[in-house]
Design a protein around this motif. Structure first.
Motif, PDB file in Angstrom:
ATOM      1  N   LEU A 170      16.636 -59.343  53.645  1.00 49.15           N
ATOM      2  CA  LEU A 170      16.061 -59.095  52.333  1.00 49.15           C
ATOM      3  C   LEU A 170      16.588 -60.074  51.286  1.00 49.15           C
ATOM      4  N   GLY A 171      17.798 -60.599  51.527  1.00 44.58           N
ATOM      5  CA  GLY A 171      18.399 -61.478  50.539  1.00 44.58           C
ATOM      6  C   GLY A 171      17.692 -62.810  50.406  1.00 44.58           C
ATOM      7  N   GLN A 172      17.175 -63.349  51.502  1.00 40.92           N
ATOM      8  CA  GLN A 172      16.544 -64.662  51.470  1.00 40.92           C
ATOM      9  C   GLN A 172      15.307 -64.712  50.582  1.00 40.92           C
ATOM     10  N   PRO A 173      14.352 -63.772  50.703  1.00 42.83           N
ATOM     11  CA  PRO A 173      13.203 -63.791  49.783  1.00 42.83           C
ATOM     12  C   PRO A 173      13.612 -63.651  48.320  1.00 42.83           C
ATOM     13  N   ALA A 174      14.626 -62.840  48.080  1.00 48.28           N
ATOM     14  CA  ALA A 174      15.087 -62.664  46.693  1.00 48.28           C
ATOM     15  C   ALA A 174      15.647 -63.969  46.134  1.00 48.28           C
ATOM     16  N   ILE A 175      16.420 -64.685  46.943  1.00 47.55           N
ATOM     17  CA  ILE A 175      16.982 -65.964  46.504  1.00 47.55           C
ATOM     18  C   ILE A 175      15.875 -66.981  46.273  1.00 47.55           C
ATOM     19  N   GLN A 176      14.881 -67.003  47.158  1.00 43.36           N
ATOM     20  CA  GLN A 176      13.762 -67.930  46.994  1.00 43.36           C
ATOM     21  C   GLN A 176      12.972 -67.624  45.726  1.00 43.36           C
ATOM     22  N   ALA A 177      12.750 -66.340  45.471  1.00 43.03           N
ATOM     23  CA  ALA A 177      12.031 -65.956  44.254  1.00 43.03           C
ATOM     24  C   ALA A 177      12.821 -66.339  43.008  1.00 43.03           C
TER      25      ALA A 177
END
Length: 305
Positions: free
Chosen positions: A2-9
């Motif tokens: 879940l952390g990766q999409p949040a960082i990308q956003a």
């Protein structure tokens, strides 16, 4: 994860959004980007501060503070969040700009040197200057602190007027002349402001404050950082073939020198006043009373900055 999409956003909204990437400082398209606006805004700020102070002296002769309720706490929380957003945005934007433009200057500079010294011919456009523009705009809500001080403490602090006015002029010069030093200066300043305004919010909601002047110490650290950055720009200008906006940097250095002298005068005056009171208090009160005096002095110094 879940952390990766949040960082990308987060990366997209802080450094890759089209409005950020395509930003260009322009007198016709950027709000508040003219010299007339700058000087008018500062003149209005100083005039309103003086008028409010005189009005309270005439109307409220008892000297009682004007209750502001949760407004100062909300302002501190908002400024802490704005400062941290600018810090995060310019950090990600600087990393992206270094990655994309390093081919142009990598033989003459390291990434850290680029943060201090823009190549000659740099234009005020792109990610870094977008966040520099946001930082410039954020200088205006910072000025509200002066009105809070006048209303709550019934004092017009000249250092506040000079500090807010000069810092607003400096942030305008960074954009107007694509000035070197601004990236590291904004990083240091917004990081310190995040701590300072976070601490002010902490104490404003009734939580215990520190036993030392947090705001004053942060201001000293910030001034020290600014001095180091100015020395670094001067060295790189002569060693690396020139830094962009060096003429404005000279004027910027003069303004920073004025802030430094004003702060030292303010700090010494308050500091000596504290020790004089502490010395008198020792003859009348116990150790606990001395501690109360110290705590009150810390509060005065922090709230007047």
């Amino acid at each position: 994860m879940l952390g990766q999409p949040a960082i990308q956003a987060l990366t997209f909204w802080l450094s890759e959004h089209p409005s950020i990437v395509g930003f260009r400082w322009s007198h016709t398209h950027s709000w508040g980007s003219t010299w007339s606006f700058l000087f008018t805004a500062i003149a209005v700020y100083i005039t309103l501060s003086i008028l409010l102070h005189l009005f309270l002296l005439a109307v409220n002769r008892s000297g009682r503070p004007v209750p502001l309720g949760p407004i100062p706490a909300i302002h501190s929380l908002a400024m802490a969040l704005i400062s941290f957003t600018i810090f995060a945005g310019i950090t990600l934007s600087s990393a992206a700009e270094i990655h994309e433009t390093r081919w142009f200057w990598r033989r003459s500079k390291t990434p850290f040197q680029w943060l201090l010294c823009f190549p000659l011919g740099t234009r005020p456009s792109g990610r870094v200057f977008f966040w520099s523009y946001v930082y410039y705009l954020s200088r205006f809500p910072h000025m509200l602190r002066t009105f809070f001080t006048i209303l709550r403490r019934r004092k017009l602090v000249p250092f506040q007027l000079f500090n807010h006015s000069i810092l607003t002029v400096i942030s305008f010069l960074w954009l107007e002349f694509s000035q070197s030093i601004q990236v590291l200066a904004i990083l240091c300043t917004t990081l310190v402001y995040s701590v300072v305004y976070g601490y002010r919010f902490w104490t404003a909601v009734g939580l215990p404050g520190a036993c030392f002047p947090v705001v004053v110490n942060c201001q000293i650290a910030l001034l020290g950082c600014n001095v180091a950055c100015h020395v670094g720009v001067l060295m790189l200008h002569f060693m690396k073939g020139g830094c962009n906006g060096i003429g404005a940097w000279v004027f910027n250095s003069v303004l920073n020198g004025v802030i430094l002298l004003a702060f030292l005068n303010f700090y010494i005056r308050i500091h000596l006043g504290f020790f004089n009171k502490k010395g008198k208090g020792r003859g009348v009160s116990s150790g606990a009373g001395g501690g109360d005096t110290a705590a009150k002095s810390v509060g005065v110094k922090d709230k007047e900055l």
